[in-house]
Design an enzyme around this catalytic site. Structure first.
Site, short mmCIF file in Angstrom:
data_model
loop_
_atom_site.label_atom_id
_atom_site.label_comp_id
_atom_site.label_asym_id
_atom_site.label_seq_id
_atom_site.Cartn_x
_atom_site.Cartn_y
_atom_site.Cartn_z
N ASN A 109 0.85 -1.18 0.00
CA ASN A 109 0.00 0.00 0.00
C ASN A 109 0.89 1.24 0.00
O ASN A 109 2.01 1.21 0.49
CB ASN A 109 -0.89 0.01 1.26
CG ASN A 109 -1.85 1.18 1.28
OD1 ASN A 109 -2.39 1.57 0.24
ND2 ASN A 109 -2.05 1.78 2.44
N HIS A 111 0.81 5.16 1.38
CA HIS A 111 0.04 5.96 2.34
C HIS A 111 0.68 7.35 2.45
O HIS A 111 1.89 7.47 2.62
CB HIS A 111 0.05 5.26 3.71
CG HIS A 111 -0.76 5.98 4.73
ND1 HIS A 111 -2.14 5.89 4.77
CD2 HIS A 111 -0.40 6.82 5.73
CE1 HIS A 111 -2.59 6.64 5.76
NE2 HIS A 111 -1.56 7.22 6.36
N SER A 138 4.66 6.92 2.62
CA SER A 138 5.24 5.61 3.01
C SER A 138 4.66 4.52 2.11
O SER A 138 3.46 4.51 1.84
CB SER A 138 4.86 5.27 4.46
OG SER A 138 5.26 6.29 5.34
N ASP A 147 -2.72 0.37 8.07
CA ASP A 147 -1.55 1.24 7.87
C ASP A 147 -0.43 0.98 8.89
O ASP A 147 0.30 1.90 9.28
CB ASP A 147 -1.95 2.73 7.94
CG ASP A 147 -2.95 3.11 6.86
OD1 ASP A 147 -2.90 2.51 5.78
OD2 ASP A 147 -3.78 3.99 7.12
C1 GRF Z 1 -2.52 8.73 -2.82
O1 GRF Z 1 -2.22 9.95 -2.24
C2 GRF Z 1 -2.16 7.57 -1.94
O2 GRF Z 1 -1.11 7.85 -1.08
C3 GRF Z 1 -3.41 7.35 -1.14
O3 GRF Z 1 -4.46 7.64 -2.04
C4 GRF Z 1 -4.01 8.54 -3.03
C5 GRF Z 1 -4.35 7.95 -4.35
O4 GRF Z 1 -4.15 8.83 -5.41
N1 GRF Z 1 -3.44 6.02 -0.61
P1 GRF Z 1 -4.33 8.34 -6.91
O5 GRF Z 1 -5.72 7.72 -7.03
O6 GRF Z 1 -3.26 7.35 -7.22
O7 GRF Z 1 -4.22 9.59 -7.74
#
Ligand code: GRF
Length: 220
Positions: A109, A111, A138, A147
């Site tokens: 993931n 985050h 991260s 997370d």
């Molecule tokens: C990102 O900021 C990621 O860190 C979080 O959700 C957002 C997704 O953005 N988990 P995208 O859909 O890839 O533009």
């Protein structure tokens, strides 16, 4: 080496998905996206996938009686595809424990915070409210606790006086789009190995997150 096969889960815009597609198409990332799955039929990321000839699956979680039955359906689809790795890229739905345990440690993931700070939502605003001078992103192995899995790579940037949640999100996206393809290429190369109880980098157990360096290129 054969390409690392991926299934990518999204819920929204899919800009991280796009960054991964772009690096595959330019030959910097030795991976193949077997499918993009969204729990929201209107996710823009699905359009991005289709534009690049990637199979999509849109499963509306609202049409299922509960989380378990939804996750079970996704699991059945993913098992048919049998990917090396599941990549959560803006997937905004909590995954159930059986799902995670089924694929652990092969789920990553991304985050938008310097974990363990700010697990969960609204990370940018929370960093601002807390008066932080530094913020970041991260990439971590997904474990049943939200997370909280081992962080593999962390990217940092300064919070300036005039920053707001939106500008922090832009800064986060800028490094996310470099970080995710890089981690995936490390896995494709065998440089980074996700194992049951340890993450190894260059054959050594990782005791903490690697630091993202935006001056390194994909090839290093
Ligand atoms: C990102 O900021 C990621 O860190 C979080 O959700 C957002 C997704 O953005 N988990 P995208 O859909 O890839 O533009």
């Amino acid at each position: 080496m054969s390409p690392l096969s991926l299934v990518i889960l999204i819920s929204g815009s899919g800009s991280n998905l796009q960054a991964i597609i772009d690096q595959i198409e330019t030959g910097n990332l030795n991976a193949k996206i077997k499918a993009v799955i969204s729990n929201r039929p209107d996710a823009f990321g699905l359009k991005r996938a289709l534009q690049h000839g990637i199979p999509i699956l849109s499963l509306d979680h609202k049409k299922y009686p509960d989380r378990a039955s939804f996750d079970d359906d996704i699991k059945n689809h993913i098992d048919e595809l049998n990917p090396d790795l599941i990549v959560l890229a803006g997937y905004m739905r909590i995954l159930s424990q059986p799902f995670i345990e089924h694929y652990y440690p092969n789920i990553l993931n991304i985050h938008p915070s310097l974990l363990p700070r700010y697990q969960g939502l609204n990370t940018h605003q929370r960093a601002l409210d807390n008066g932080d001078r530094e913020h970041g992103v991260s990439i971590h192995v997904v474990t049943p606790e939200l997370d909280a899995g081992p962080v593999v790579l962390q990217g940092r940037f300064a919070i300036q006086e005039n920053d707001d949640a939106q500008s922090l999100q832009q800064k986060a996206h800028q490094i996310e789009h470099q970080m995710y393809p890089r981690v995936l290429q490390w896995i494709a190369d065998g440089k980074l190995r996700l194992k049951q109880d340890v993450v190894e980098f260059n054959g050594q157990p990782l005791s903490g997150p690697l630091a993202f360096d935006d001056k390194e290129t994909m090839k290093e």
